[in-house]
Design a protein around this motif. Structure first.
Motif: not given
Length: 236
Positions: A114-117, A189-190, A210-211, A230-232
């Motif tokens: 998800a972080l890669h997306i 991302i949730t 914190p992420v 997060t929006s990271g």
């Protein structure tokens, strides 16, 4: 091919009466690995749903060819990220894709995907769209949502003969899908507490920060679930 009402009644009655043959799965099955008649695979799995936002508005604003390019760009990025982190693609629904992760590292792999997306959307897709539309009277910035949950799942096959697909039944796929469809989120991302509680420190922190935003109790269908957002992003 004609179908009579008696045929439909008989086939539906057979589905209701046929005893299940359910096995504990060690891998994410493909459609042909699950008996259409009465077979099922039970898994402990993490489900990720990645959903392109505002696709209806996109289709109303631009010609179909451009809309198709945007959707393909997003789905390509999502599929690559899921596969890169050892996830399995088992479903597309228009502008949404579902990934299934298994194994002891499944929750961390799903979150990293998800972080890669997020990285692909923020650092690749949107800059390219901005460049492509720089001489246009309109602009478009792609937005999306990802939902992730973990738990026991029963995978069965639904449909008829050559027109069938896998169906995932359980809280995890249902909740992940619902979380990916919530637009008013503090992050893109949730994840549920079932996922967050099993993350390693690398996926909880960006450096020393914190992420994830503070936990929020959320009503998802009949479930009250603690979620983090997060929006990271993280580059693959």
């Amino acid at each position: 091919m004609s179908v009579k009402s008696d045929d439909i009644t008989s086939r539906i009655s057979d589905i209701l009466a046929e005893p299940w043959v359910i096995e504990d799965g060690q891998v994410v099955p493909k459609t042909e690995n699950v008996s259409q008649k009465n077979g099922g695979k039970r898994l402990e799995a993490t489900y990720l749903y990645a959903d392109l936002a505002d696709s209806t508005l996109l289709a109303k604003t631009y010609v179909p060819e451009f809309t198709a390019r945007v959707m393909r760009m997003y789905l390509r990025a999502a599929v690559d990220a899921i596969r890169f982190k050892e996830g399995h693609i088992r479903s597309f629904d228009g502008d949404r894709v579902m990934g299934i992760f298994i194994g002891p590292r499944r929750r961390n792999n799903a979150v990293e995907a998800a972080l890669h997306i997020n990285w692909a959307v923020s650092e690749v897709i949107n800059p390219q769209l901005e460049k492509h539309l720089k001489n246009s009277k309109t602009t478009w910035s792609l937005s999306h949502r990802v939902g992730i949950d973990d738990g026991k799942t029963l995978i069965v096959r639904g449909g008829a003969r050559d027109n069938s697909d896998l169906i995932s039944i359980g809280t995890a796929p249902n909740v992940a899908a619902k979380l990916s469809g919530i637009r008013k989120e503090p992050g893109t991302i949730t994840i549920t507490d079932r996922v967050y509680s099993r993350l390693n420190q690398k996926n909880k922190l960006m450096g020393e920060k914190p992420v994830w935003k503070n936990a929020v109790d959320r009503q998802v269908g009949p479930h009250t679930i603690k979620t983090y957002s997060t929006s990271g992003w993280r580059k693959p």
